[in-house]
Design a protein around this motif. Structure first.
Motif, PDB file in Angstrom:
ATOM      1  N   MET A 394      65.567  39.056  37.299  1.00 18.09           N
ATOM      2  CA  MET A 394      66.194  38.993  35.984  1.00 18.09           C
ATOM      3  C   MET A 394      65.215  39.310  34.879  1.00 18.09           C
ATOM      4  SD  MET A 394      68.472  35.641  35.918  1.00 18.09           S
ATOM      5  CE  MET A 394      67.292  34.428  36.365  1.00 18.09           C
ATOM      6  N   SER A 395      63.989  39.634  35.235  1.00 11.61           N
ATOM      7  CA  SER A 395      62.945  39.887  34.244  1.00 11.61           C
ATOM      8  C   SER A 395      62.754  38.699  33.326  1.00 11.61           C
ATOM      9  CB  SER A 395      63.253  41.102  33.380  1.00 11.61           C
ATOM     10  OG  SER A 395      63.737  42.149  34.124  1.00 11.61           O
ATOM     11  N   GLU A 405      59.654  45.458  31.352  1.00 10.52           N
ATOM     12  CA  GLU A 405      60.920  45.644  30.660  1.00 10.52           C
ATOM     13  C   GLU A 405      60.732  45.553  29.165  1.00 10.52           C
ATOM     14  OE1 GLU A 405      64.106  42.936  31.619  1.00 10.52           O
ATOM     15  OE2 GLU A 405      64.724  43.300  29.549  1.00 10.52           O
ATOM     16  N   PHE A 406      59.874  44.647  28.760  1.00 10.91           N
ATOM     17  CA  PHE A 406      59.659  44.489  27.338  1.00 10.91           C
ATOM     18  C   PHE A 406      58.993  45.715  26.740  1.00 10.91           C
ATOM     19  CE2 PHE A 406      59.687  42.151  23.630  1.00 10.91           C
ATOM     20  CZ  PHE A 406      58.534  42.445  22.947  1.00 10.91           C
ATOM     21  N   SER A 409      61.418  48.451  26.448  1.00  9.09           N
ATOM     22  CA  SER A 409      62.356  48.255  25.339  1.00  9.09           C
ATOM     23  C   SER A 409      61.703  48.619  24.022  1.00  9.09           C
ATOM     24  CB  SER A 409      62.818  46.804  25.281  1.00  9.09           C
ATOM     25  OG  SER A 409      63.310  46.401  26.512  1.00  9.09           O
ATOM     26  N   VAL A 410      60.431  48.205  23.864  1.00  4.92           N
ATOM     27  CA  VAL A 410      59.747  48.538  22.617  1.00  4.92           C
ATOM     28  C   VAL A 410      59.650  50.043  22.451  1.00  4.92           C
ATOM     29  CG1 VAL A 410      57.539  48.434  21.438  1.00  4.92           C
ATOM     30  CG2 VAL A 410      58.430  46.415  22.506  1.00  4.92           C
ATOM     31  N   PHE A 413      63.147  51.689  21.957  1.00  6.56           N
ATOM     32  CA  PHE A 413      63.791  51.372  20.704  1.00  6.56           C
ATOM     33  C   PHE A 413      63.277  52.269  19.599  1.00  6.56           C
ATOM     34  CE2 PHE A 413      66.620  48.356  18.863  1.00  6.56           C
ATOM     35  CZ  PHE A 413      66.291  48.311  17.530  1.00  6.56           C
ATOM     36  N   SER A 417      67.563  53.901  19.257  1.00  8.67           N
ATOM     37  CA  SER A 417      67.889  52.476  19.345  1.00  8.67           C
ATOM     38  C   SER A 417      69.168  52.211  20.107  1.00  8.67           C
ATOM     39  CB  SER A 417      67.965  51.860  17.958  1.00  8.67           C
ATOM     40  OG  SER A 417      68.224  52.837  17.003  1.00  8.67           O
ATOM     41  N   ALA A 420      68.308  51.926  23.702  1.00 10.03           N
ATOM     42  CA  ALA A 420      67.582  50.678  23.948  1.00 10.03           C
ATOM     43  C   ALA A 420      68.546  49.499  23.957  1.00 10.03           C
ATOM     44  CB  ALA A 420      66.503  50.480  22.893  1.00 10.03           C
ATOM     45  N   THR A 421      69.543  49.555  23.083  1.00  9.64           N
ATOM     46  CA  THR A 421      70.535  48.474  23.067  1.00  9.64           C
ATOM     47  C   THR A 421      71.287  48.424  24.386  1.00  9.64           C
ATOM     48  OG1 THR A 421      70.844  48.992  20.752  1.00  9.64           O
ATOM     49  CG2 THR A 421      72.409  47.490  21.740  1.00  9.64           C
ATOM     50  N   ALA A 424      69.196  47.037  27.026  1.00  6.32           N
ATOM     51  CA  ALA A 424      69.031  45.587  26.922  1.00  6.32           C
ATOM     52  C   ALA A 424      70.283  44.857  27.371  1.00  6.32           C
ATOM     53  CB  ALA A 424      68.669  45.199  25.497  1.00  6.32           C
ATOM     54  N   LEU A 425      71.449  45.535  27.240  1.00  7.27           N
ATOM     55  CA  LEU A 425      72.677  44.926  27.751  1.00  7.27           C
ATOM     56  C   LEU A 425      72.559  44.677  29.240  1.00  7.27           C
ATOM     57  CD1 LEU A 425      75.919  46.595  26.388  1.00  7.27           C
ATOM     58  CD2 LEU A 425      75.369  44.198  26.475  1.00  7.27           C
ATOM     59  N   MET A 427      70.164  43.645  30.627  1.00  3.20           N
ATOM     60  CA  MET A 427      69.454  42.386  30.816  1.00  3.20           C
ATOM     61  C   MET A 427      70.431  41.237  31.025  1.00  3.20           C
ATOM     62  SD  MET A 427      66.664  40.918  28.222  1.00  3.20           S
ATOM     63  CE  MET A 427      67.750  40.194  27.059  1.00  3.20           C
ATOM     64  N   ILE A 428      71.481  41.232  30.188  1.00  4.96           N
ATOM     65  CA  ILE A 428      72.481  40.162  30.330  1.00  4.96           C
ATOM     66  C   ILE A 428      73.173  40.283  31.673  1.00  4.96           C
ATOM     67  CG2 ILE A 428      74.498  39.078  29.371  1.00  4.96           C
ATOM     68  CD1 ILE A 428      74.044  40.453  26.844  1.00  4.96           C
ATOM     69  N   ALA A 431      71.024  39.338  34.583  1.00  7.28           N
ATOM     70  CA  ALA A 431      70.914  37.892  34.741  1.00  7.28           C
ATOM     71  C   ALA A 431      72.177  37.348  35.364  1.00  7.28           C
ATOM     72  CB  ALA A 431      70.671  37.236  33.393  1.00  7.28           C
TER      73      ALA A 431
ATOM     74  N   PHE B 179      73.235  29.425  31.351  1.00  8.40           N
ATOM     75  CA  PHE B 179      72.187  30.431  31.359  1.00  8.40           C
ATOM     76  C   PHE B 179      72.686  31.772  30.901  1.00  8.40           C
ATOM     77  CE2 PHE B 179      67.950  31.420  32.427  1.00  8.40           C
ATOM     78  CZ  PHE B 179      67.958  32.765  32.708  1.00  8.40           C
ATOM     79  N   ARG B 183      71.634  33.938  27.758  1.00  4.90           N
ATOM     80  CA  ARG B 183      71.148  35.303  27.912  1.00  4.90           C
ATOM     81  C   ARG B 183      71.780  36.246  26.911  1.00  4.90           C
ATOM     82  NH1 ARG B 183      67.651  38.577  31.240  1.00  4.90           N
ATOM     83  NH2 ARG B 183      66.211  36.974  31.886  1.00  4.90           N
ATOM     84  N   PHE B 187      69.629  38.550  24.422  1.00  5.02           N
ATOM     85  CA  PHE B 187      69.809  39.985  24.222  1.00  5.02           C
ATOM     86  C   PHE B 187      69.747  40.303  22.728  1.00  5.02           C
ATOM     87  CE2 PHE B 187      71.799  44.004  24.158  1.00  5.02           C
ATOM     88  CZ  PHE B 187      72.934  43.956  23.376  1.00  5.02           C
ATOM     89  N   LEU B 190      66.190  39.716  21.450  1.00  3.43           N
ATOM     90  CA  LEU B 190      65.268  40.793  21.813  1.00  3.43           C
ATOM     91  C   LEU B 190      65.465  42.006  20.936  1.00  3.43           C
ATOM     92  CD1 LEU B 190      63.129  41.710  23.872  1.00  3.43           C
ATOM     93  CD2 LEU B 190      64.959  42.732  25.152  1.00  3.43           C
ATOM     94  N   LEU B 191      66.720  42.378  20.726  1.00  2.00           N
ATOM     95  CA  LEU B 191      66.961  43.552  19.898  1.00  2.00           C
ATOM     96  C   LEU B 191      66.510  43.324  18.466  1.00  2.00           C
ATOM     97  CD1 LEU B 191      70.354  44.849  21.163  1.00  2.00           C
ATOM     98  CD2 LEU B 191      68.128  45.839  21.470  1.00  2.00           C
ATOM     99  N   LEU B 194      62.810  43.703  18.423  1.00  3.16           N
ATOM    100  CA  LEU B 194      62.420  45.111  18.498  1.00  3.16           C
ATOM    101  C   LEU B 194      62.680  45.824  17.185  1.00  3.16           C
ATOM    102  CD1 LEU B 194      63.686  46.051  22.025  1.00  3.16           C
ATOM    103  CD2 LEU B 194      61.376  45.552  21.298  1.00  3.16           C
ATOM    104  N   TYR B 197      60.042  44.920  14.820  1.00  4.28           N
ATOM    105  CA  TYR B 197      58.765  45.526  15.211  1.00  4.28           C
ATOM    106  C   TYR B 197      58.719  46.980  14.798  1.00  4.28           C
ATOM    107  CZ  TYR B 197      54.937  47.104  18.142  1.00  4.28           C
ATOM    108  OH  TYR B 197      53.782  47.654  18.585  1.00  4.28           O
ATOM    109  N   TRP B 198      59.880  47.610  14.914  1.00  7.44           N
ATOM    110  CA  TRP B 198      59.938  49.021  14.560  1.00  7.44           C
ATOM    111  C   TRP B 198      59.680  49.223  13.067  1.00  7.44           C
ATOM    112  CZ3 TRP B 198      64.998  52.279  14.666  1.00  7.44           C
ATOM    113  CH2 TRP B 198      64.675  53.630  14.586  1.00  7.44           C
TER     114      TRP B 198
END
Lengths: 513, 505
Positions: A394-395, A405-406, A409-410, A413, A417, A420-421, A424-425, A427-428, A431, B179, B183, B187, B190-191, B194, B197-198
């Motif tokens: 699940m990272s 993964e991070f 994503s950076v 993105f 973007s 990247a979105t 990241a989905l 990811m959910i 999991a 959980f 999550r 998500f 995290l976005l 990011l 950060y950008w």
């Protein structure tokens, strides 16, 4: 990779010879002495395992040059030479391979009843091929070796491993599908390589990296090699072979398949497509992003519906590898450096999960999740191990897959973007299905209608195998995979040290902006 | 006093040795580990009290003038991309760490007795120590990456603890629900990270605040994008603090043992979302739309939680919905911009709710010999009643907790809730009317809980009672059962009473 030192370094030769010798020796031993054969196989693989740390110590992480290079003349007229060398990225794959093969051999120790000798031979030859393909610096030989890992039927490679030692009737169809899918992709690359040869007159990587192909030719070559790599990654329309192959393969076969061959697609991208065809890569970035993003979401959603434990675990590489391709196409330093990390951690996580499922399968001969439940009450150690691997799948932060993964994503993105979105989905959804699998099997009530006897991994291995160390080694090796996972998660500087110079070189050389 | 600041890095890591030693002990030397089970509990409490002392020391120094201290070191360098880690001790983090450690110590002492007959006693303490470590790491984080890492770790601990009694299928599905819902929030978080950060090029809080403020004032970044990133960050907080759309995991999380409901779902983990919003408030304040959004979500949660709590049958569930409602108050206060009122209410609510949960744990343990161990029965308020005669100490403490949550002076929550209601009048009359109305609903459902449990007569006897038949056969049984209850008086756990007393503010 930019400069070759033209001498022969014997280090790699030894590394490659050892599994070959180990595979040839059993041919002279009659089938009845299967235990001796297994011990020889195990010793050969362990000796090969002990060697890469020596390489690591001698490795100089400050340069991106390939080290321990060996060049032999093969076809002097066409200027095709056999050249192998290790740089930061390959070193890790070599270590991974030599780690996984002893595990595979000890997993199949008692559960492979027929063709035991051929099993050992097959895996050792497999090891040779995998180490060779990780070190190979020549595109043609890279292609040959990677295809041979997948298909050629004369010697026992993946197709035969699935076909012979797989567990169900469907294995024939799965092996067949495997063969066809990879052939479909590779035939295009087989056409691309002579085209390169025609233009440049050589397949020496050094020269190829400095050749500038015309843009149209670059596109053609890129698409051809993409066809081959895309099947191996695997990308969405052509990913079906992966779940089929993994499910039908024996446990050890899945472990190995998840080890190196899955990385070949992305490895090929990284080493050949991106440096050799930079403009084409630039133009085709949307073409990579779309199937990868679709793959992540589609496969993660499909996985939630699966009922076969192995299929669920088999689908996760698809999502991970597509994340890697997104990272690689992002052309940012964070993206590319980050994309190597999931490749590496991916060599550790699904094998551990497959081993856990293999332990269950060995006991109960079924992989359907509906028959399992409440395992933690009777087998407490197995869920502990599989929870760590599930977290890595699940990272979760703290495991090696998180950093990769991070970073991806950076990097992604910053380029696009939306992609990247979508990534990241994943990811959910990742999991959701990993945890769903773990929860269904481990928590809840036992199902006494289906399963009658339980035993914790350690006890079973002791009673089953005579040398305790070999039996416990299965569980202990899983534990060592775990410590590697956590170690990479907590102190990842260990690996990127070797890699980042090569990666930096890659980025520079690819003329990325 | 730079000296003590430098050792502040041990704050998150102190509870970890308990976790790792219990883990390895159970794997390698299980019998020996299990024989010294009480010592593990003592060790966890000891380590956590060291952390408490340390954080109290730090916060006293904060009060006396020296403000923010940040210390960094780098972890991974991937070419130009480096992750830096460190800790940031400022008033917010020191007050949060005091909260976490004090409530944690009380809950650990309580659970030593509560879980004493449970087979998973050691596992519980391992998980609790790990949770304390992650939560402390979260509040002392100095950048967004570190917060994200500890955020996920806290979510994972919550998974392990909610699913503690893993053989219950409802617990198994509840932990998964928690959980995966978290999550979804991660998500978004995290976005958001990011995105920031950008635009700003950094994960550190101080840089983030400065650069974002400059950019917004100079129109360097499109306000739509800034709002989008900020709302993504807020989504993380929404999931973790059980705000309106992502609140669904909190009632099901009551499947876990009561001490963890007290610690995680009243005091600390749900406070993590609030902590994130409070930490990032300098960014949010510069974007008016997001502040309106935060207060809107807050007020919806307030009303929703209160109305749902009115109709609950299970004592822990109604307390869970009450938590959701009070967290809505806190979020509303943050959205209004009254930072102090929000954090004040967070703290007072944390203590009061922990008190209520621990009291309910005592009640549940008392009911178990009578109605059985199924949570359907032992947590069912319909079957309780008249317990004040049998568990007077729990009754007093529970009453104090209830009065506090309802906002009766001079108890704690009055002061904070009053400040929130006051500030909301200045912000928007509609929100204020809804908030005041909900304060009334709060009083109603909290006293409903109290009266159902403690007043009246024990209703478990009258389950099959109907006015026409069998009334005569019930009465002799009732006498026997009353005798049982009166002897049970002495069996109420002594430590629990002490802890409950200690928590009263």
């Amino acid at each position: 990779m930019l400069e070759h030192i033209s001498y022969s370094d014997l280090n790699l030769r030894f590394l490659l010879l050892c599994p070959v010798l180990g595979s040839i020796t059993p041919l002279f031993i009659p089938n009845s002495r299967i235990r001796l054969i297994r011990w020889i196989g195990l010793c050969a693989s362990l000796i090969t395992f002990l060697y890469p740390p020596v390489l690591r110590i001698q490795f100089d992480p400050s340069t991106a040059k390939s080290q321990f290079v060996e060049r032999l003349r093969w076809l002097p007229y066409e200027n095709i030479h056999y050249s192998i060398g290790i740089d930061g990225v390959s070193l890790f794959f070599v270590i991974l391979t030599t780690l996984l093969i002893p595990i595979c051999i000890s997993v199949g120790w008692s559960s492979i009843r027929h063709f035991g000798k051929e099993y050992i031979i097959a895996f050792l030859i497999r090891e040779f091929l995998m180490i060779a393909v990780s070190c190979m610096l020549d595109p043609l030989l890279f292609y040959v070796l990677s295809e041979s890992q997948f298909r050629f039927g004369a010697t026992p490679y993946s197709t035969i491993i699935i076909g012979v030692w797989g567990s169900r009737q469907r294995k024939i169809k799965a092996a067949y599908q495997f063969f066809l899918y990879t052939s479909l992709g590779s035939v295009f690359m087989l056409l691309a390589i002579p085209l390169i040869l025609l233009q440049t007159g050589t397949t020496d990587l050094l020269i190829l990296l400095t050749t500038s192909f015309s843009e149209r030719r670059q596109m053609i070559l890129w698409i051809a090699s993409f066809a081959s790599f895309a099947v191996k990654v695997p990308m969405v329309p052509v990913h079906i072979w992966l779940p089929e192959a993994h499910v039908e393969a024996p446990t050890a076969g899945s472990v190995i398949l998840a080890g190196i061959p899955l990385k070949l697609g992305t490895h090929g991208f990284l080493r050949f497509s991106i440096p050799m065809f930079p403009e084409a890569t630039l133009c085709s970035t949307p073409f990579i992003y779309t199937p990868s993003a679709i793959a992540i979401i589609y496969t993660s959603s499909t996985t939630s519906r699966q009922i076969d434990l192995k299929k669920i675990i088999a689908y996760s590489p698809v999502a991970h590898m597509n994340l890697v391709t997104i990272g690689m196409s992002s052309r940012a330093a964070a993206g590319i450096g980050g994309s190597i990390l999931p490749m590496s951690s991916h060599g550790l996580v699904p094998p551990a999960l497959f081993l856990c499922v293999g332990v269950l399968y060995d006991r109960h001969k079924t992989r359907l999740a509906r028959y399992y439940g409440g395992l933690v009450s009777t087998m407490p150690n197995l869920p502990t191990i599989s929870f760590s691997s599930t977290l890595a799948n699940m990272s979760s932060p703290g495991t090696s897959s998180f950093i990769g993964e991070f970073s991806i994503s950076v990097g992604a993105f910053q380029r696009n973007s939306l992609v990247a979105t979508l990534a990241a989905l994943g990811m959910i959804l990742g999991a959701a299905y990993s945890l769903f699998l773990y929860n269904r099997v481990v928590s809840g009530n036992c199902k006494p209608y289906f399963l009658h006897q339980f035993s914790d991994p350690n006890g079973r291995e002791v009673s089953f195998f005579i040398p305790f160390i070999v039996g416990g080694a299965t569980v202990r090796l899983i534990a060592s995979l775990l410590t590697l996972l956590v170690r990479m998660g907590v102190h990842p500087k260990v690996f990127p040290d070797c890699m980042h110079t090569s990666v930096g070189n890659l980025v520079q050389h690819g003329q990325f902006h | 006093m730079e000296h003590t600041y430098q050792y502040a890095l041990i704050i998150p890591f102190l509870p970890l040795p308990v976790t790792t030693s219990i883990g390895f002990g159970l794997l390698l030397v299980p019998t020996a580990t299990k024989n010294i089970r009480r010592i593990w509990a003592f060790l966890s409490v000891l380590l956590l009290s060291i952390v408490m002392g340390f954080s109290a020391n730090l916060s006293i120094q904060q009060i006396h003038g020296s403000s923010i201290y940040q210390y960094l070191w780098s972890w991974t360098i991937n070419n130009d991309f480096s992750l830096e880690f460190g800790y940031l001790i400022d008033p917010l983090s020191s007050i949060m760490s005091i909260l976490i450690t004090t409530v944690g110590i009380m809950v650990l002492i309580y659970s030593d007795n509560y879980m004493s007959h449970d087979q998973g006693y050691l596992r519980f303490f391992a998980y609790m120590s790990f949770f304390n470590a992650s939560m402390l790491g979260l509040v002392t984080s100095s950048n967004l990456i570190q917060i994200y890492i500890f955020w996920e770790l806290v979510g994972m601990c919550s998974y392990l603890l909610i699913g503690f009694w893993f053989t219950r299928p409802t617990a198994a599905s509840a932990c998964q629900k928690a959980f995966v819902t978290n999550r979804v929030g991660d998500f978004g978080l995290l976005l958001g990270i990011l995105g920031f950060y950008w635009t700003t090029g950094s994960f550190e809080f101080r840089d983030l605040f400065e650069i974002t403020n400059n950019l917004i004032h100079n129109n360097g970044v499109s306000s739509l994008f800034a709002t989008l990133c900020a709302s993504l960050l807020f989504i993380g907080a929404v999931a973790k603090s059980a705000q309106f759309p992502l609140h669904v995991w909190l009632p099901d999380a009551m499947e876990g043992p009561t001490p963890i409901s007290a610690l995680i779902h009243a005091a600390t983990m749900v406070a993590a979302g609030i902590f994130l919003v409070a930490r990032l408030l300098p960014i949010f304040i510069a974007i008016p739309y997001i502040m309106n959004f935060i207060s809107l979500i807050g007020v919806i949660t307030v009303l929703l939680g209160a109305t749902l709590a009115l109709a609950q049958r299970d004592v822990k569930r109604s307390l869970a919905y009450s938590t959701m409602s009070q967290l809505g108050y806190i979020m509303l206060a943050l959205g209004i911009g009254s930072y102090r009122a929000a954090l004040f209410h967070l703290i007072t609510h944390a203590y009061s709710k922990a008190l209520l949960f621990l009291g309910s744990g005592s009640i549940i343990h008392s009911m178990e010999p009578i109605v059985g161990y199924s949570p359907d029965k032992s947590q069912n308020m319909v079957l309780m009643g008249g317990l004040r005669r049998y568990v007077p100490i729990t009754r007093t403490t529970f009453l104090l907790g209830t009065l506090s949550i309802c906002g009766i002076p001079p108890l704690a929550c009055f002061w904070s809730k009053d400040e929130i209601l006051n500030d909301s009048w200045l912000y928007s009359p509609i929100f204020a009317i809804i908030a005041c109305f909900t304060a009334g609903l709060t009083a109603f459902y909290m006293f409903r809980v109290y009266l159902l449990i403690f007043d009246g007569h024990l209703r478990v006897h009258f389950q099959n009672y109907s006015s026409t038949k069998n009334s005569s056969s019930n009465i002799p049984k009732a006498n026997n059962r009353n005798l049982l209850l009166s002897t049970m008086n002495n069996k109420v756990f002594f430590f629990q009473r002490i802890c409950i007393n200690l928590i009263i503010i």
